[in-house]
Structure formats: structure tokens, C-alpha cells
Design a protein around this motif. Structure first.
Motif, mmCIF file in Angstrom:
data_model
loop_
_atom_site.group_PDB
_atom_site.id
_atom_site.type_symbol
_atom_site.label_atom_id
_atom_site.label_comp_id
_atom_site.label_asym_id
_atom_site.label_seq_id
_atom_site.Cartn_x
_atom_site.Cartn_y
_atom_site.Cartn_z
ATOM 1 N N ASN A 1 0.855 -1.233 -0.040
ATOM 2 C CA ASN A 1 -0.009 0.156 -0.056
ATOM 3 C C ASN A 1 0.815 1.218 -0.002
ATOM 4 O O ASN A 1 0.504 2.179 0.593
ATOM 5 N N ARG A 2 1.860 1.292 -0.669
ATOM 6 C CA ARG A 2 2.897 2.487 -0.653
ATOM 7 C C ARG A 2 2.408 3.536 -1.325
ATOM 8 O O ARG A 2 2.727 4.765 -0.968
ATOM 9 N N ASN A 3 1.330 3.473 -2.454
ATOM 10 C CA ASN A 3 0.574 4.562 -2.993
ATOM 11 C C ASN A 3 -0.272 5.329 -1.889
ATOM 12 O O ASN A 3 -0.791 6.428 -2.250
ATOM 13 N N SER A 4 -0.809 4.608 -0.964
ATOM 14 C CA SER A 4 -1.631 5.274 -0.013
ATOM 15 C C SER A 4 -1.389 5.507 1.067
ATOM 16 O O SER A 4 -2.157 5.690 2.055
ATOM 17 N N ALA A 5 0.140 5.500 1.511
ATOM 18 C CA ALA A 5 0.658 5.928 2.813
ATOM 19 C C ALA A 5 0.245 7.258 3.279
ATOM 20 O O ALA A 5 -0.123 7.455 4.605
ATOM 21 N N LEU A 6 0.371 8.270 2.327
ATOM 22 C CA LEU A 6 -0.341 9.835 2.825
ATOM 23 C C LEU A 6 -1.524 9.744 3.278
ATOM 24 O O LEU A 6 -2.050 10.524 4.193
ATOM 25 N N LYS A 7 -2.487 8.990 2.389
ATOM 26 C CA LYS A 7 -3.981 9.032 2.700
ATOM 27 C C LYS A 7 -4.394 8.376 4.048
ATOM 28 O O LYS A 7 -5.082 9.249 4.743
ATOM 29 N N LYS A 8 -3.660 7.527 4.253
ATOM 30 C CA LYS A 8 -3.843 6.626 5.776
ATOM 31 C C LYS A 8 -3.289 7.388 6.761
ATOM 32 O O LYS A 8 -4.031 7.739 7.718
ATOM 33 N N ALA A 9 -1.980 8.304 6.644
ATOM 34 C CA ALA A 9 -1.482 9.236 7.671
ATOM 35 C C ALA A 9 -2.123 10.117 8.116
ATOM 36 O O ALA A 9 -2.263 10.698 9.174
ATOM 37 N N ILE A 10 -2.840 11.027 7.240
ATOM 38 C CA ILE A 10 -3.584 12.108 7.440
ATOM 39 C C ILE A 10 -4.971 11.887 7.841
ATOM 40 O O ILE A 10 -5.923 12.894 7.845
ATOM 41 N N ALA A 11 -5.587 10.737 7.520
ATOM 42 C CA ALA A 11 -6.916 10.306 7.715
ATOM 43 C C ALA A 11 -7.664 11.146 8.784
ATOM 44 O O ALA A 11 -8.941 11.415 8.837
ATOM 45 N N GLY A 12 -6.899 10.865 10.146
ATOM 46 C CA GLY A 12 -7.225 11.402 11.331
ATOM 47 C C GLY A 12 -7.447 12.938 11.675
ATOM 48 O O GLY A 12 -7.965 13.413 12.249
#
Length: 255
Positions: A103-114
Motif C-alpha cells: 500500500n505504498r501509494n496510499s501511505a499519505l492518505k492513511k497518515a492524514i485520515a485522522g
């Protein structure tokens, strides 16, 4: 829920970082709680809002590679309603370190979700290339703004960029939309300037913003003082242009 906007152009030198810094600062000045995310290893957005990159303890590198929480690296800047997730030079190696990650392409999306629900706007400054970091920004974003210099080669790059966005939509983020095109380094005296504007309007109707950012010495000077131009020289043409652009951006989003 806030809107997440990637500021991206594969071509360098088009005013991408300048637009990130001043757009975010202008939105904050208008009472919109705004988060700037710097994932460009050069870190010019970070220093552009007065943060010394050498003194940053944790950066977006630590967030993306070592799973340090976004909240732990977030800095409240001295400018109204403006917060920052800072960059560091370590990001230069992040693409290699993330290459084999799941999931390297969605790391930022996951990180800022909160954080998404806490801000009116999240503005992401991307590197001027299509690597893992820029893909992360486009996957995390709701929309994309393309800063475009008024010159011939800009048109060439724009068609390539549209192809990139189509690929991202197809494989990673079907909701990604082109929010708009912002003309930068505008000089009304040059015939080529109007030719470029006409061409972009022809192929992307309703996408170019009416506001155009002029060439300006003040824009060039402001980063060395660690200030957005709207604070550095608030009565300059460039300052008025970015404030007007922020108004147009907000209004277009409300339609």
C-alpha cells in the motif's frame, strides 16, 4: 469534512511551492483552518512559512516511512489558522524506502485520515516529478490544482499531466478531479502569454481561474524572510492576486 487539494505539475519552476504557501496563507487569513503538507524533499514550503528545516525533529519522512503520527509532527505556524506537516531532506530517499512497501501509494492518505475532519482545507505541495511521493499526494487528494507558467513548454507538459491524472483515477483514486489551472508568472505585455491562455481555455474550458498571478520581485523575496507574500508585502500586486485567487477558489468550491 475538509477538502484536500494537491498542487502539482510535473514541470518544475512553475510557481508550485509559491502557490501552496500563499494559497494556504490566504485561506487561513480568511478564517479557514488550513493544513499545509510538504512532501517535496527540497522543503521550500516548510521554510516558506518560517520553519527552519534543520531544526525539525520529525517530518513527513518519519510519517510516511516510520509511521510517526501526523499529529506528532504537526506545527502551528505564526500565521493565522495555518498549520504545517514539515518536510526534510530525508524525503529524498523515501521513494526507495517505500518502493517495496505494501500500500505504498496510499501511505499519505492513511497518515492524514485522522486530521481531515479538523481542517477546512488541506493543501499538499508535491515534488516536480511523478514518483511515489506525488502519487501519494494525488491518491490522498480530492482535487488537483495545476499552476501553469505562461510559456510554450507549459502546454506540452499539461497534456502529459492530464494523462497522469487519468492513470491515477483509473488505478488509485477514482474520485480525483482537476479543480483548476492557475496561470503564474503572468505578463500581459507578452503576446505568447495570451496565446497560452487561449489554448488552455480551448482544451480545458471552465478550468482556468480568472485570477492570474503576476511576475513579482516581492514573491521572489518573501521566502528568504520565511513569510508568505501576503504577509511580507500585503499591499503588493502579488499579495492582492493570491488573496483574490483564494476568494475565487472558495467561491468555485461552493457552487
Amino acid at each position: 469534512m475538509g477538502k484536500t487539494v494537491a498542487i502539482f505539475n510535473q514541470k518544475g519552476g512553475v510557481g508550485k511551492t509559491t502557490t501552496c504557501v500563499n494559497m494556504a496563507a490566504a485561506l487561513g487569513a480568511k478564517g479557514k483552518k488550513t493544513l499545509l503538507i510538504d512532501i517535496d524533499p527540497q522543503g521550500n514550503t516548510t521554510s516558506g512559512v518560517g520553519i527552519d528545516k534543520s531544526e525539525v525533529e520529525y517530518s513527513t519522512y518519519d510519517m510516511l516511512v516510520d509511521n510517526v503520527s501526523a499529529r506528532a509532527i504537526m506545527i502551528e505556524t505564526e500565521f493565522k489558522n495555518l498549520f504545517l506537516l514539515p518536510s526534510s531532506i530525508n524525503l529524498a530517499g523515501a521513494e526507495l524506502e517505500m518502493a517495496d512497501a505494501e500500500n505504498r501509494n496510499s501511505a499519505l492518505k492513511k497518515a492524514i485520515a485522522g486530521l481531515v475532519g479538523e481542517f477546512d482545507y488541506i493543501i499538499i505541495d508535491c515534488p516536480p516529478s511523478l514518483g511515489i511521493l506525488s502519487i501519494n499526494a494525488l491518491v490522498a487528494a480530492d482535487t488537483l490544482i495545476v499552476p501553469l507558467q505562461c510559456e510554450y513548454y507549459a502546454l506540452e507538459g499539461l497534456s502529459q499531466l492530464v494523462s497522469t491524472v487519468r492513470t491515477i483515477k483509473q488505478h488509485y483514486n477514482k474520485h480525483l478531479e482537476l479543480e483548476g489551472v492557475l496561470f503564474t508568472m503572468y505578463d500581459s505585455r507578452l503576446k505568447l502569454t495570451q496565446q497560452v491562455i487561449d489554448e488552455v481555455n480551448k482544451y480545458f474550458p471552465n478550468k482556468p481561474y480568472k485570477t492570474m498571478i503576476p511576475r513579482s520581485v516581492k514573491i521572489a523575496e518573501a521566502p528568504s524572510f520565511g513569510e508568505p507574500v501576503i504577509y511580507y508585502e500585503k499591499y503588493s500586486k502579488a499579495s492582492f492576486a493570491y488573496k483574490k485567487f483564494a476568494d475565487e477558489f472558495i467561491k468555485r468550491g461552493d457552487i
